[in-house]
Design a protein around this motif. Structure first.
Motif, PDB file in Angstrom:
ATOM      1  N   ASP A   1      19.042 -21.541  32.290  1.00 13.03           N
ATOM      2  CA  ASP A   1      19.265 -21.663  33.716  1.00 13.03           C
ATOM      3  C   ASP A   1      20.632 -21.923  34.006  1.00 13.03           C
ATOM      4  OD1 ASP A   1      19.205 -24.028  32.292  1.00 13.03           O
ATOM      5  OD2 ASP A   1      18.352 -25.359  33.830  1.00 13.03           O
ATOM      6  N   GLY A   2      20.785 -21.792  35.328  1.00 15.41           N
ATOM      7  CA  GLY A   2      22.298 -22.154  35.762  1.00 15.41           C
ATOM      8  C   GLY A   2      22.186 -22.183  37.161  1.00 15.41           C
ATOM      9  N   LYS A   3      23.466 -22.585  37.914  1.00 17.45           N
ATOM     10  CA  LYS A   3      23.378 -22.473  39.244  1.00 17.45           C
ATOM     11  C   LYS A   3      23.610 -21.021  39.831  1.00 17.45           C
ATOM     12  CE  LYS A   3      26.187 -26.891  38.954  1.00 17.45           C
ATOM     13  NZ  LYS A   3      27.537 -27.374  39.411  1.00 17.45           N
TER      14      LYS A   3
ATOM     15  N   ILE B   1      23.885 -16.720  38.730  1.00 21.07           N
ATOM     16  CA  ILE B   1      23.430 -15.552  37.576  1.00 21.07           C
ATOM     17  C   ILE B   1      24.364 -15.753  36.592  1.00 21.07           C
ATOM     18  CG2 ILE B   1      22.771 -13.329  37.126  1.00 21.07           C
ATOM     19  CD1 ILE B   1      21.653 -12.994  39.821  1.00 21.07           C
ATOM     20  N   ALA B   2      25.683 -15.819  36.917  1.00 20.56           N
ATOM     21  CA  ALA B   2      26.795 -15.746  35.912  1.00 20.56           C
ATOM     22  C   ALA B   2      26.684 -16.968  34.807  1.00 20.56           C
ATOM     23  CB  ALA B   2      28.273 -15.936  36.642  1.00 20.56           C
ATOM     24  N   HIS B   3      26.266 -18.282  35.541  1.00 17.14           N
ATOM     25  CA  HIS B   3      26.106 -19.258  34.626  1.00 17.14           C
ATOM     26  C   HIS B   3      24.806 -19.152  33.728  1.00 17.14           C
ATOM     27  CE1 HIS B   3      28.683 -21.808  37.429  1.00 17.14           C
ATOM     28  NE2 HIS B   3      28.947 -22.226  36.469  1.00 17.14           N
ATOM     29  N   GLY B   4      23.898 -18.550  34.307  1.00 19.96           N
ATOM     30  CA  GLY B   4      22.846 -18.426  33.545  1.00 19.96           C
ATOM     31  C   GLY B   4      22.912 -17.352  32.262  1.00 19.96           C
ATOM     32  N   LEU B   5      23.510 -16.299  32.725  1.00 14.07           N
ATOM     33  CA  LEU B   5      24.309 -15.289  31.549  1.00 14.07           C
ATOM     34  C   LEU B   5      24.828 -16.023  30.463  1.00 14.07           C
ATOM     35  CD1 LEU B   5      24.405 -12.171  33.448  1.00 14.07           C
ATOM     36  CD2 LEU B   5      22.875 -12.711  32.230  1.00 14.07           C
ATOM     37  N   GLY B   6      25.926 -16.827  31.089  1.00 13.61           N
ATOM     38  CA  GLY B   6      26.773 -17.803  30.147  1.00 13.61           C
ATOM     39  C   GLY B   6      25.789 -18.457  29.022  1.00 13.61           C
ATOM     40  N   TYR B   7      25.003 -19.108  29.826  1.00 15.71           N
ATOM     41  CA  TYR B   7      24.077 -20.018  28.985  1.00 15.71           C
ATOM     42  C   TYR B   7      23.388 -19.280  28.115  1.00 15.71           C
ATOM     43  CZ  TYR B   7      25.140 -24.245  31.739  1.00 15.71           C
ATOM     44  OH  TYR B   7      25.824 -25.206  32.446  1.00 15.71           O
ATOM     45  N   LEU B   8      22.903 -18.115  28.396  1.00 11.57           N
ATOM     46  CA  LEU B   8      22.054 -17.286  27.499  1.00 11.57           C
ATOM     47  C   LEU B   8      22.883 -16.893  26.375  1.00 11.57           C
ATOM     48  CD1 LEU B   8      19.173 -16.022  26.986  1.00 11.57           C
ATOM     49  CD2 LEU B   8      19.904 -14.293  28.258  1.00 11.57           C
TER      50      LEU B   8
END
Length: 106
Positions: free
Chosen positions: A39-41, A43-50
């Motif tokens: 999860d992230g704020k 989509i870029a944050h979410g892909l980074g966490y992934l």
């Protein structure tokens, strides 16, 4: 057969080394515990966490396996399952990095 076993061990060791460096580098720079999340704020944050979860996943799984239960004991089944998943995951991560290295240098 021994050569294939040693090759698998080398690939797993590379995966664990990459995961360890990535985990501790992230924890040092972000000043936060590395956890498995997607999860992230944005989509870029979410892909980074992934991506972080994929690369650092083996070390995070091994750390999760060594957590104590509520009564202060260590669950052997939890540690064994976490080790099995963590080392298998390290093999996949190591295979990707070793394969990329040989593809770029060969």
């Amino acid at each position: 057969m021994l050569r294939e076993l040693l090759l698998a061990g080398l690939i797993m060791a590379v995966g664990l080394a990459i995961a360890g460096v990535g985990t501790y580098l992230y924890q040092w720079l972000a000043k936060a515990q590395a956890v498995l999340r997607y999860d992230g704020k944005t989509i870029a944050h979410g892909l980074g966490y992934l991506a972080l979860s994929f690369v650092c996943g083996p070390i995070i799984m091994l750390q999760l396996g060594w957590q104590q239960d509520r009564n202060g004991t260590l669950s052997i089944s939890s540690a064994l399952i976490a080790a099995f998943v963590g080392f298998g995951w390290a093999f996949i991560t190591g295979l990707m990095f070793v394969g990329t290295y040989f593809a770029l240098t060969a």
